[in-house]
Design an enzyme around this catalytic site. Structure first.
Site, mmCIF file in Angstrom:
data_model
loop_
_atom_site.group_PDB
_atom_site.id
_atom_site.type_symbol
_atom_site.label_atom_id
_atom_site.label_comp_id
_atom_site.label_asym_id
_atom_site.label_seq_id
_atom_site.Cartn_x
_atom_site.Cartn_y
_atom_site.Cartn_z
ATOM 1 N N CYS A 10 0.869 -1.177 0.000
ATOM 2 C CA CYS A 10 0.000 0.000 0.000
ATOM 3 C C CYS A 10 0.907 1.228 0.000
ATOM 4 O O CYS A 10 2.086 1.127 -0.355
ATOM 5 C CB CYS A 10 -0.962 -0.030 1.183
ATOM 6 S SG CYS A 10 -0.168 -0.017 2.808
ATOM 7 N N ARG A 16 -3.218 -0.596 5.433
ATOM 8 C CA ARG A 16 -3.826 -1.673 4.651
ATOM 9 C C ARG A 16 -2.928 -2.899 4.502
ATOM 10 O O ARG A 16 -3.350 -4.030 4.761
ATOM 11 C CB ARG A 16 -4.236 -1.149 3.266
ATOM 12 C CG ARG A 16 -5.372 -0.150 3.323
ATOM 13 C CD ARG A 16 -5.529 0.602 2.022
ATOM 14 N NE ARG A 16 -4.413 1.516 1.800
ATOM 15 C CZ ARG A 16 -4.251 2.261 0.721
ATOM 16 N NH1 ARG A 16 -5.125 2.182 -0.262
ATOM 17 N NH2 ARG A 16 -3.219 3.075 0.622
ATOM 18 N N ASP A 128 -7.865 4.002 0.939
ATOM 19 C CA ASP A 128 -6.917 4.443 1.958
ATOM 20 C C ASP A 128 -7.691 4.920 3.197
ATOM 21 O O ASP A 128 -8.459 5.869 3.102
ATOM 22 C CB ASP A 128 -6.108 5.596 1.346
ATOM 23 C CG ASP A 128 -5.010 6.088 2.268
ATOM 24 O OD1 ASP A 128 -5.029 5.735 3.468
ATOM 25 O OD2 ASP A 128 -4.130 6.807 1.776
HETATM 26 P P1 4NP Z 1 -1.704 2.833 4.115
HETATM 27 O O1 4NP Z 1 -2.303 4.191 4.700
HETATM 28 O O2 4NP Z 1 -1.206 3.131 2.730
HETATM 29 O O3 4NP Z 1 -2.880 1.906 4.091
HETATM 30 O O4 4NP Z 1 -0.609 2.405 5.061
HETATM 31 C C1 4NP Z 1 -1.552 5.389 4.692
HETATM 32 C C2 4NP Z 1 -0.668 5.632 5.703
HETATM 33 C C3 4NP Z 1 0.080 6.809 5.705
HETATM 34 C C4 4NP Z 1 -0.085 7.713 4.683
HETATM 35 C C5 4NP Z 1 -0.964 7.450 3.659
HETATM 36 C C6 4NP Z 1 -1.691 6.278 3.667
HETATM 37 N N1 4NP Z 1 0.647 8.922 4.683
HETATM 38 O O5 4NP Z 1 0.501 9.705 3.731
HETATM 39 O O6 4NP Z 1 1.439 9.162 5.594
#
Ligand code: 4NP
Length: 162
Positions: A10, A16, A128
């Protein structure tokens, strides 16, 4: 028995994909039928490298019996050698991972999580949840449980075709 190596990807590797990793491992252990796996996760963005999963995701996952202990890392080109399947959550991840692929053959290892969803056949990506409320995390877990069950079915079928 040959191990299938699965990498979930992800953006941040704190919501995720570490949850997907724990769900697939747990389902594979529970189903116990002939699929031996090595599972890991990574992010296309390295800004959270070293971090445990987001506390909101850890809590939501724990309620369903999944312990998230992964430490975030960024995906590297060598992951195309280390894994058989690279399963991404959304189109942004897909594009970023595709750009990293060292060859066309390597790019064939990339799959979208929603390809394996059966209960939610109309979803095109796992959203997300980072900027979402509580329901966002529950939806992610619902989609991941559905997709991971689909991945196990896919692997069992692939094995029986060999
Ligand atoms: P992930 O969620 O991709 O599901 O781990 C996110 C976690 C952090 C960020 C974006 C999405 N971020 O921009 O820091």
């Amino acid at each position: 028995m040959m191990k299938t190596r699965v990498l979930f990807v992800c953006l941040g590797n704190i919501c995720r994909s570490p949850a997907a990793e724990a769900v697939l491992r747990s389902l594979a252990e529970k189903s116990g039928v002939g699929v031996s796996l090595q599972v890991d996760s990574a992010g296309t963005y390295g800004g959270h490298a070293g971090d445990l999963p987001d506390a909101r995701m850890r809590i939501a996952a724990q309620r369903r019996g999944y312990s998230l202990t992964h430490h975030a890392r960024r995906i590297v080109e060598e992951d195309f050698d280390r894994f058989d399947m690279i399963v991404v959550m959304d189109e942004m991840n897909y594009e970023a991972v595709h750009r990293l692929a060292p060859s066309r053959v390597a790019a064939e290892k990339i799959f979208r999580m929603t390809e394996f969803c059966r209960r939610y056949p109309d979803r095109a990506y796992v959203p997300d949840p980072y900027y979402e409320g509580h329901e966002g995390f529950e939806l992610v877990l619902d989609l991941l449980e559905d997709g991971c069950a689909g991945i196990l079915e896919y692997l069992k079928k692939e094995r029986s075709d060999d």
